[in-house]
Design a protein around this motif. Structure first.
Motif, short mmCIF file in Angstrom:
data_model
loop_
_atom_site.label_atom_id
_atom_site.label_comp_id
_atom_site.label_asym_id
_atom_site.label_seq_id
_atom_site.Cartn_x
_atom_site.Cartn_y
_atom_site.Cartn_z
N ALA A 164 0.83 -1.20 0.00
CA ALA A 164 0.00 0.00 0.00
C ALA A 164 0.87 1.25 0.00
CB ALA A 164 -0.94 0.02 1.21
N ILE A 165 0.28 2.32 -0.50
CA ILE A 165 0.86 3.66 -0.40
C ILE A 165 -0.09 4.50 0.44
CG2 ILE A 165 1.55 5.73 -1.64
CD1 ILE A 165 2.21 3.94 -4.04
N ILE A 166 0.43 5.04 1.55
CA ILE A 166 -0.37 5.86 2.46
C ILE A 166 -0.01 7.32 2.20
CG2 ILE A 166 -1.07 6.20 4.84
CD1 ILE A 166 -1.38 3.31 3.81
N ASP A 167 -1.00 8.13 1.82
CA ASP A 167 -0.75 9.52 1.44
C ASP A 167 -1.82 10.41 2.05
OD1 ASP A 167 -0.40 11.99 0.05
OD2 ASP A 167 0.54 10.93 -1.61
N PRO A 168 -1.45 11.43 2.85
CA PRO A 168 -2.47 12.27 3.50
C PRO A 168 -3.20 13.20 2.54
CG PRO A 168 -0.28 13.13 3.93
CD PRO A 168 -0.08 11.84 3.22
N ARG A 169 -2.73 13.35 1.32
CA ARG A 169 -3.36 14.26 0.37
C ARG A 169 -4.58 13.62 -0.28
NH1 ARG A 169 1.61 15.28 -3.43
NH2 ARG A 169 1.67 13.00 -3.14
N ALA A 170 -5.45 14.44 -0.78
CA ALA A 170 -6.65 13.93 -1.44
C ALA A 170 -6.34 13.35 -2.80
CB ALA A 170 -7.70 15.03 -1.56
N ASP A 171 -5.43 13.97 -3.53
CA ASP A 171 -5.09 13.51 -4.87
C ASP A 171 -3.81 14.19 -5.32
OD1 ASP A 171 -5.31 12.06 -7.16
OD2 ASP A 171 -6.90 13.28 -8.06
N SER A 172 -3.17 13.59 -6.32
CA SER A 172 -1.97 14.18 -6.93
C SER A 172 -1.66 13.43 -8.21
CB SER A 172 -0.77 14.10 -5.97
OG SER A 172 -0.22 12.81 -5.99
N PRO A 173 -0.86 14.00 -9.10
CA PRO A 173 -0.50 13.29 -10.33
C PRO A 173 0.19 11.95 -10.06
CG PRO A 173 0.03 15.61 -10.54
CD PRO A 173 -0.40 15.40 -9.13
N ALA A 174 1.10 11.92 -9.10
CA ALA A 174 1.79 10.67 -8.79
C ALA A 174 0.81 9.63 -8.25
CB ALA A 174 2.90 10.92 -7.77
N MET A 175 -0.15 10.09 -7.47
CA MET A 175 -1.15 9.19 -6.91
C MET A 175 -1.98 8.54 -8.04
SD MET A 175 -3.81 10.17 -3.85
CE MET A 175 -2.61 11.24 -3.10
N GLN A 176 -2.39 9.35 -8.99
CA GLN A 176 -3.17 8.84 -10.11
C GLN A 176 -2.38 7.84 -10.93
OE1 GLN A 176 -4.52 12.26 -12.32
NE2 GLN A 176 -5.41 13.25 -10.51
N GLN A 177 -1.10 8.17 -11.21
CA GLN A 177 -0.27 7.27 -11.99
C GLN A 177 -0.04 5.96 -11.26
OE1 GLN A 177 0.88 7.92 -15.24
NE2 GLN A 177 1.28 5.72 -15.08
N ALA A 178 0.16 6.03 -9.95
CA ALA A 178 0.39 4.83 -9.17
C ALA A 178 -0.81 3.90 -9.23
CB ALA A 178 0.72 5.19 -7.72
N ARG A 179 -2.00 4.45 -9.14
CA ARG A 179 -3.20 3.62 -9.24
C ARG A 179 -3.28 2.95 -10.62
NH1 ARG A 179 -6.11 7.99 -6.24
NH2 ARG A 179 -6.57 7.16 -4.15
#
Length: 616
Positions: free
Chosen positions: A133-148
């Motif tokens: 898992a990746i735990i990230d306190p932000r709601a969204d980000s480009p890196a988050m979208q790419q990781a998904r």
């Protein structure tokens, strides 16, 4: 592509004859007037260093202009159990995997507040680890979208609130940001964390530049320079190799022009690519358990709050109360985290709280690197008298007298051994006349209305009764009654004395006098000056001593009646200023001639010529 550009840039610099490239070298201190200290790790990485090759080399760099491109350090996050083995910075885990092919864990998780740290998840996945898992306190980000899109499980708006395990990490607990929702457990033997990036401002701070808080980057950046320096790249908040390279090229051009060089064409720069380093402002996750803000010095968030309650509210005071940001880490990974906790306790922002003033050394260095060759006989500087070159040319065999070099004897053809040389010289003194360089003896000029009183207190015997123009042997004791030193002291005038000491004790005796004058009897009007180097002194002894010195001394009657034993007087020797002492340490008739060091060889040769006439 970016790595290829970096290698090509380093190779191009190495090919420039006017450029000195020092790999494996770290600047540890920025001092006044553009002086920097650096340590080069010469052989630490070699399995078998070459003979006599140093492990490390100390450099003193004096620069007209300085560009600091010291990068940035990844920041930890304070949460319960963040000191458990298996928790490490995301950048470290990525470096282990990509540089050294070491997989730091089999089941990994990532807790990050910024896009750049996602590289750690990709590096571990490429190394064969399962990223749970990746735990990230932000709601969204480009890196988050790419990781998904790439198949990673991302828990947005979440935080790690604890770790599971004993001596090793077995799993983590995560929950909604700020404690919302129920916590959930995930298996993991590796937790990569990244709370953002701390620009490495240590050298800029040492140079005197103030630090300014940047709210967007959540970091302290170098302010207006005090010395002739400028920061570039990540150390001033410009992240990514492309942006940092462009910033470095601009800073380098400006520094070169300021140093008087003509501007060169701009170098080729890498293409812009990379993830954002701008972090979400999360410094501490509050939950049950110890959350460390300084792993090296075992300082917790609770310790910082205790410092505030105890009244140590300033960041400098809190540092000394808790040892936060001390040691070899110097706050690189957790300095801002501790400041954030203290700021919350004070009800003020991190920018108001600030960071402690950084001091050398920015990184640990070995004492051996500083000492260098200063071991054994090289531990202290070697001191030579004004007549050293003459002695060397005459074939002297040298001996150590404290830190000084003194001739032991002068071998001649026909001498069977060293003892034969010594006995030949001793017989000459007993039967005719000899000369000895005694310039190494310590010499102290003592002046002032209270000079006599001062020396009466310093010595075991009395000097206030000594007539002007006479010398007296003196015994100097320590405060416990043990002998410190001995020697002769001459009265040059009513308020002026010339103190001599043994060679080895010249420094300690001067310290002894200065200490007592400053602390025990500050009311005395006395001035002290070490004049050991100012005077060259030579002893002439033997039955022909008076006849020998009479040929070179001017302006003075050296007969027994006019110049008795222990007499002192100013005169000339071979036509230059001198001072004559009627002293003997050999039992024979003897004199000492002292002359300003610049005249030493001139007077010495004159005495030698006069003495040679007495050898027949």
């Amino acid at each position: 592509a970016q790595e290829g550009w970096r290698r090509a840039a380093i190779a191009a610099l190495a090919d420039m004859p006017e450029v000195t490239v020092l790999p494996r070298t770290t600047v540890f201190g920025f001092y006044d007037h553009g002086i920097l200290g650096a340590i080069e790790r010469v052989a630490d990485h070699l399995p078998e260093p070459a003979p006599h090759q140093p492990r490390q080399r100390f450099w003193t760099i004096r620069a007209a202009e300085v560009v600091l491109a010291t990068g940035a350090h990844e920041r930890l996050i304070a949460f319960p159990g963040n000191d458990r083995p298996g928790v490490m910075l995301a950048g470290s885990a990525a470096a282990y995997a990509r540089r050294w092919a070491v997989r730091a864990g089999e089941t990994a998780a990532l807790f990050t507040t910024n896009d750049a740290a996602y590289a750690g998840a990709y590096a571990l996945a490429e190394a064969g680890a399962a990223v749970t898992a990746i735990i990230d306190p932000r709601a969204d980000s480009p890196a988050m979208q790419q990781a998904r899109e790439d198949g990673f499980t991302v828990h947005a708006g979440h935080e790690v609130c604890g770790t599971i395990g004993g001596l090793a990490l077995l799993g983590i607990r995560h929950r909604g940001l700020g404690g919302s929702g129920q916590s959930a457990a995930l298996p993991a033997d590796l937790l990569m964390i990244s709370g953002g990036w701390n620009p490495a401002v240590h050298l800029a701070s040492q140079s005197g530049a103030p630090l300014t808080w940047d709210e967007e980057r959540q970091a302290f950046l170098p302010g207006a320079p005090v010395q002739r320096e400028r920061s570039a790249g990540a150390c001033r908040g410009v992240f990514g190799i492309a942006a940092a390279a462009a910033d470095g090229a601009s800073a380098g051009t400006a520094a070169a022009e300021a140093a008087g060089f003509r501007p060169a064409p701009a170098p080729d720069l890498p293409e812009a690519f990379g993830l954002s380093h701008t972090p979400f402002p999360l410094y501490e996750v509050k939950a049950r358990g110890k959350a460390f803000v300084d792993l090296q010095d075992d300082v917790t968030a609770a310790d910082m709050r205790l410092a505030h309650r105890e009244g140590f509210t300033h960041i400098e005071h809190a540092k000394r109360y808790t040892t936060h940001a001390m040691g070899t880490d110097q706050g690189k990974t957790g300095g801002i985290v501790g400041a954030a906790v203290l700021g919350e306790a004070r009800g003020e922002s991190i920018g108001v709280v600030g960071l402690p003033r950084f001091r050398p050394y920015t990184t640990p260095i070995a004492w051996g690197a500083l000492a260098g060759e200063g071991v054994g006989r090289h531990f202290q500087p070697t001191r030579r008298t004004a007549l050293h070159r003459w002695h060397d040319a005459a074939g002297a065999v040298w001996m150590d007298a404290g830190v000084w070099k003194r001739p032991a004897y002068y071998p001649r053809a026909g001498d069977a051994d060293a003892w034969a040389s010594v006995m030949r010289e001793a017989r000459t003194v007993r039967t005719k006349v000899g000369i000895c360089d005694v310039s190494t003896l310590g010499k102290i000029d003592v002046q002032g209305p209270d000079a006599a009183t001062f020396l009466d207190r310093i010595y075991a015997n009395t000097f206030s009764t000594l007539p002007v123009g006479r010398a007296r042997y003196g015994l100097m004791l320590r405060e416990d009654g043990i002998v410190l030193d001995d020697g002769t002291t001459s009265r040059i005038g009513p308020d002026r004395y010339f103190v001599t000491t043994t060679t080895a004790q010249a420094g300690p005796v001067m310290q002894h006098l200065e200490f007592h004058l400053a602390t025990c009897w500050p009311e005395l009007d006395v001035s002290l000056a070490s004049v050991t180097d100012q005077w060259a002194t030579m002893s002439i002894a033997g039955p022909q001593a008076r006849a020998t010195i009479a040929a070179v001394i001017g302006g003075l009657d050296v007969s027994d009646a006019a110049f008795p034993f222990m007499a002192v007087a100013d005169c000339t020797a071979a036509g230059v200023p001198a001072r004559l002492f009627r002293l003997s340490f050999s039992g024979e008739q003897a004199y000492e001639i002292a002359t300003p060091a610049g005249y030493a060889e001139h007077v010495w040769r004159a005495v030698l010529a006069a003495g040679a006439a007495r050898q027949t």
